[in-house]
Write a protein that holds these residues in place. Structure first.
Motif, PDB file in Angstrom:
ATOM      1  N   ALA A 185       6.990  -6.824  -5.999  1.00 29.71           N
ATOM      2  CA  ALA A 185       6.916  -8.029  -6.821  1.00 29.71           C
ATOM      3  C   ALA A 185       8.104  -8.934  -6.542  1.00 29.71           C
ATOM      4  N   GLY A 224       9.695 -10.778 -13.805  1.00 29.63           N
ATOM      5  CA  GLY A 224      10.712 -11.372 -12.935  1.00 29.63           C
ATOM      6  C   GLY A 224      10.722 -12.894 -12.942  1.00 29.63           C
ATOM      7  N   ARG A 267       8.384  -0.735 -19.651  1.00 31.94           N
ATOM      8  CA  ARG A 267       8.833  -2.116 -19.446  1.00 31.94           C
ATOM      9  C   ARG A 267      10.185  -2.329 -20.143  1.00 31.94           C
ATOM     10  N   CYS A 292       4.731 -11.842 -16.014  1.00 29.46           N
ATOM     11  CA  CYS A 292       5.734 -11.488 -15.004  1.00 29.46           C
ATOM     12  C   CYS A 292       7.123 -11.227 -15.602  1.00 29.46           C
ATOM     13  N   THR A 335       6.201 -12.309  -3.515  1.00 34.56           N
ATOM     14  CA  THR A 335       5.768 -13.464  -4.307  1.00 34.56           C
ATOM     15  C   THR A 335       6.789 -14.603  -4.226  1.00 34.56           C
ATOM     16  N   ALA A 338       0.320 -18.809 -12.802  1.00 35.96           N
ATOM     17  CA  ALA A 338       0.868 -18.141 -11.614  1.00 35.96           C
ATOM     18  C   ALA A 338       1.675 -16.894 -11.962  1.00 35.96           C
ATOM     19  N   ARG A 343      -8.904  -6.167 -13.093  1.00 37.69           N
ATOM     20  CA  ARG A 343      -8.914  -5.412 -14.342  1.00 37.69           C
ATOM     21  C   ARG A 343     -10.212  -4.607 -14.360  1.00 37.69           C
ATOM     22  N   GLN A 355       2.586  -2.308 -13.892  1.00 34.32           N
ATOM     23  CA  GLN A 355       1.471  -3.220 -13.661  1.00 34.32           C
ATOM     24  C   GLN A 355       0.133  -2.477 -13.784  1.00 34.32           C
ATOM     25  N   ILE A 369      16.577  -8.671  -4.432  1.00 42.75           N
ATOM     26  CA  ILE A 369      16.041  -7.526  -5.195  1.00 42.75           C
ATOM     27  C   ILE A 369      16.732  -6.225  -4.782  1.00 42.75           C
ATOM     28  N   HIS A 417       1.237  -8.183 -19.436  1.00 45.62           N
ATOM     29  CA  HIS A 417       1.771  -7.994 -18.077  1.00 45.62           C
ATOM     30  C   HIS A 417       2.456  -9.237 -17.527  1.00 45.62           C
ATOM     31  N   HIS A 461       2.895   1.474 -21.068  1.00 42.09           N
ATOM     32  CA  HIS A 461       3.377   0.265 -20.394  1.00 42.09           C
ATOM     33  C   HIS A 461       4.615  -0.301 -21.089  1.00 42.09           C
TER      34      HIS A 461
HETATM   35  C1  HEM Z   1       7.168 -16.714  -7.663  1.00 44.26           C
HETATM   36  C2  HEM Z   1       7.350 -15.448  -7.833  1.00 44.26           C
HETATM   37  C3  HEM Z   1       6.483 -14.547  -8.663  1.00 44.26           C
HETATM   38  C4  HEM Z   1       5.180 -14.680  -9.034  1.00 44.26           C
HETATM   39  C5  HEM Z   1       4.224 -15.803  -8.714  1.00 44.26           C
HETATM   40  C6  HEM Z   1       4.844 -13.497  -9.818  1.00 44.26           C
HETATM   41  C7  HEM Z   1       3.607 -13.270 -10.403  1.00 44.26           C
HETATM   42  C8  HEM Z   1       3.315 -12.225 -11.239  1.00 44.26           C
HETATM   43  C9  HEM Z   1       2.064 -12.035 -11.918  1.00 44.26           C
HETATM   44  C10 HEM Z   1       0.840 -12.933 -11.803  1.00 44.26           C
HETATM   45  C11 HEM Z   1       2.171 -10.912 -12.679  1.00 44.26           C
HETATM   46  C12 HEM Z   1       1.100 -10.341 -13.619  1.00 44.26           C
HETATM   47  C13 HEM Z   1       0.382  -9.182 -13.049  1.00 44.26           C
HETATM   48  C14 HEM Z   1      -0.795  -8.731 -13.869  1.00 44.26           C
HETATM   49  O1  HEM Z   1      -1.211  -9.433 -14.779  1.00 44.26           O
HETATM   50  O2  HEM Z   1      -1.332  -7.662 -13.558  1.00 44.26           O
HETATM   51  C15 HEM Z   1       3.484 -10.372 -12.445  1.00 44.26           C
HETATM   52  C16 HEM Z   1       3.951  -9.209 -13.007  1.00 44.26           C
HETATM   53  C17 HEM Z   1       5.161  -8.653 -12.669  1.00 44.26           C
HETATM   54  N1  HEM Z   1       6.161  -9.223 -11.928  1.00 44.26           N
HETATM   55 FE1  HEM Z   1       6.122 -11.009 -11.018  1.00 44.26          FE
HETATM   56  N2  HEM Z   1       5.938 -12.691  -9.890  1.00 44.26           N
HETATM   57  C18 HEM Z   1       6.967 -13.282  -9.199  1.00 44.26           C
HETATM   58  C19 HEM Z   1       8.244 -12.798  -9.026  1.00 44.26           C
HETATM   59  C20 HEM Z   1       8.699 -11.608  -9.504  1.00 44.26           C
HETATM   60  C21 HEM Z   1      10.021 -11.083  -9.313  1.00 44.26           C
HETATM   61  C22 HEM Z   1      11.162 -11.776  -8.570  1.00 44.26           C
HETATM   62  C23 HEM Z   1      10.048  -9.866  -9.916  1.00 44.26           C
HETATM   63  C24 HEM Z   1      11.182  -8.905 -10.067  1.00 44.26           C
HETATM   64  C25 HEM Z   1      11.903  -8.409  -9.276  1.00 44.26           C
HETATM   65  C26 HEM Z   1       8.755  -9.630 -10.505  1.00 44.26           C
HETATM   66  C27 HEM Z   1       8.405  -8.511 -11.198  1.00 44.26           C
HETATM   67  C28 HEM Z   1       7.207  -8.342 -11.854  1.00 44.26           C
HETATM   68  C29 HEM Z   1       6.856  -7.125 -12.584  1.00 44.26           C
HETATM   69  C30 HEM Z   1       7.725  -5.885 -12.743  1.00 44.26           C
HETATM   70  C31 HEM Z   1       5.575  -7.326 -13.086  1.00 44.26           C
HETATM   71  C32 HEM Z   1       4.741  -6.353 -13.923  1.00 44.26           C
HETATM   72  C33 HEM Z   1       4.919  -6.672 -15.373  1.00 44.26           C
HETATM   73  C34 HEM Z   1       4.052  -5.815 -16.275  1.00 44.26           C
HETATM   74  O3  HEM Z   1       3.061  -5.252 -15.818  1.00 44.26           O
HETATM   75  O4  HEM Z   1       4.386  -5.726 -17.460  1.00 44.26           O
HETATM   76  N3  HEM Z   1       7.964 -10.711 -10.242  1.00 44.26           N
HETATM   77  N4  HEM Z   1       4.175 -11.190 -11.590  1.00 44.26           N
END
Ligand code: HEM
Length: 391
Positions: free
Chosen positions: A231, A344, A90, A342, A235, A334, A284, A79, A141, A340, A86
């Protein structure tokens, strides 16, 4: 000209209800300078989406938080990295998080949800936050990572303690920092064991193979693991807690939320995500001068992208301030946008569909029985405690 008190992401007002401030920002100050923290805020849908798509101008490499939380997870957290590094990291995680692979975890999620709901037997007073909406994502997780069953209680408490980010405070507590170190040592040990004793079917093994294949460094286990814990936990538990809270206030008809298979309806999940985004914003930093809304942002400006405000922008969504359960809310922000986006998302959607489906099928009627307590966080919007009376 800027008013100084329209919006402060760390204020108690924002913690209680940020939405009136978002409306003012979008209408009057679409690019707003928050003097107290020396950062800018983007609040309109199009601006947020465009900034997220343009990672070369709006970089994540200097951290996506504000204050002393910047780069809290440390080395390896994707992130907080820009391409190309990145993308390389990833890819180590991506195969396991694709929809097809994630579906294999469906039975495990259902089983975990049912076990938690079995724990309600014989009681009418339940804390849905502590006993369900928070527990299911944490346990899921931990199992994906490959943390052994015997360590689940410790790892779940450690994860929660690490993430305590009290409203109004700009940095982590000493306790949170110490727990973070424990989790890091533990994760590095888990990955080493797999390299010595043989691979298993989990994320720690994915990382072990990543290290062996020369795609990642051992020092990057830290950021990847802590990011996944954070994450994966707060969330998704916020999404489910926000749904449980609305149901507990009696504002929606439960039968309209479930499909024929007893799962929570997919469009309703998207609408809850749009209506009250679990992650309200991230930051950012600009890598070149940018002019927006007649204002020049110098290189190095930290800019908050307000996902939650974008999702309520009436320029994009009709009846933006209403929860419209059959709305096609799929294009809400969301889960972010761009590189980046999500990782997950399939897991989060499945946990909510199965988890909330099981809860509402087996306990369709409950009402608030005391004050719910919000997460002590200025980024995450959800509940850690939702006391209810089940009838
Ligand atoms: C309702 C649940 C969730 C919401 C609302 C959510 C939201 C987000 C958002 C907004 C980002 C973008 C961050 C950015 O732009 O800097 C993100 C990235 C990410 N999320 Fe989720 N997330 C959720 C659930 C999960 C779950 C369950 C996992 C995994 C176990 C996860 C893993 C990640 C990871 C690893 C990133 C970073 C991706 C990257 O930077 O390439 N998320 N999430």
């Amino acid at each position: 000209m800027n008013s100084t008190d329209v919006y402060d992401p760390l204020s108690h007002q924002s913690h209680e209800d940020p939405y009136p401030a978002y409306t003012r920002l979008r209408d009057e100050f679409p690019l707003y300078f928050i003097e107290a923290h020396g950062v800018w805020a983007l609040s309109r849908y199009q601006d947020v989406r465009d900034a997220l798509r343009d990672w070369e101008t709006f970089s994540s490499a200097q951290g996506v938080e504000i204050g002393d939380y910047v780069q809290f997870f440390g080395e390896g957290s994707i992130q907080e990295l820009d391409p190309p590094r990145h993308d390389v990291l990833r890819k180590v995680l991506a195969p396991r998080f694709q929809s097809r692979r994630i579906r294999e975890y469906g039975p495990l999620i259902r089983e975990t949800a049912d076990r938690l709901i079995d724990g309600f037997d014989g009681r009418s007073r339940i804390d849905l936050g502590q006993e369900f909406t928070q527990r299911l994502p944490i346990l899921t997780i931990l199992q994906l990572l490959g943390i052994p069953q015997d360590d689940h209680d410790w790892a779940a408490s450690a994860g929660l303690e690490m993430l305590r980010r009290p409203a109004g405070e700009a940095g982590p507590s000493a306790a949170a920092a110490a727990i973070r170190e424990e989790l890091v040592d533990y994760s590095i040990d888990q990955v080493r064991r797999r390299r010595v004793d043989g691979m298993t079917d989990d994320v720690f093994s994915d990382m072990a193979m990543g290290v062996e294949g020369g795609h990642m460094l051992e020092s990057e286990i830290q950021g990847l693991t802590l990011l996944l814990i954070a994450a994966g936990m707060e969330t998704t538990s916020s999404l489910m807690g926000n749904i449980a809270h609305v149901v507990a206030t009696g504002a929606v008809d439960v039968s309209a939320l479930l499909d024929d298979a007893g799962e929570f309806r997919a469009p309703a999940i998207e609408e809850f995500l749009r209506f009250d985004a679990p992650g309200q914003w991230l930051a950012r930093v600009t890598t070149r001068p940018v002019t927006m809304h007649g204002q020049e942002l110098p290189v190095g400006s930290r800019v908050l992208v307000l996902f939650a405000s974008a999702n309520r922008d009436p320029r994009e969504f009709a009846r933006a301030d209403e929860l419209v359960l059959d709305r096609d809310g799929a294009r809400n922000l969301a889960f972010g946008e761009g590189v980046h986006f999500c990782l997950g998302m399939p897991l989060a959607r499945m946990e909510a569909r199965i988890g909330m489906g099981r809860l509402l099928s087996r306990r369709p009627s409950f009402a608030l029985d005391g004050e719910p307590v919000r997460y002590p966080s200025h980024v995450i919007r959800g509940f850690e405690s939702i006391p209810v009376l089940v009838s």
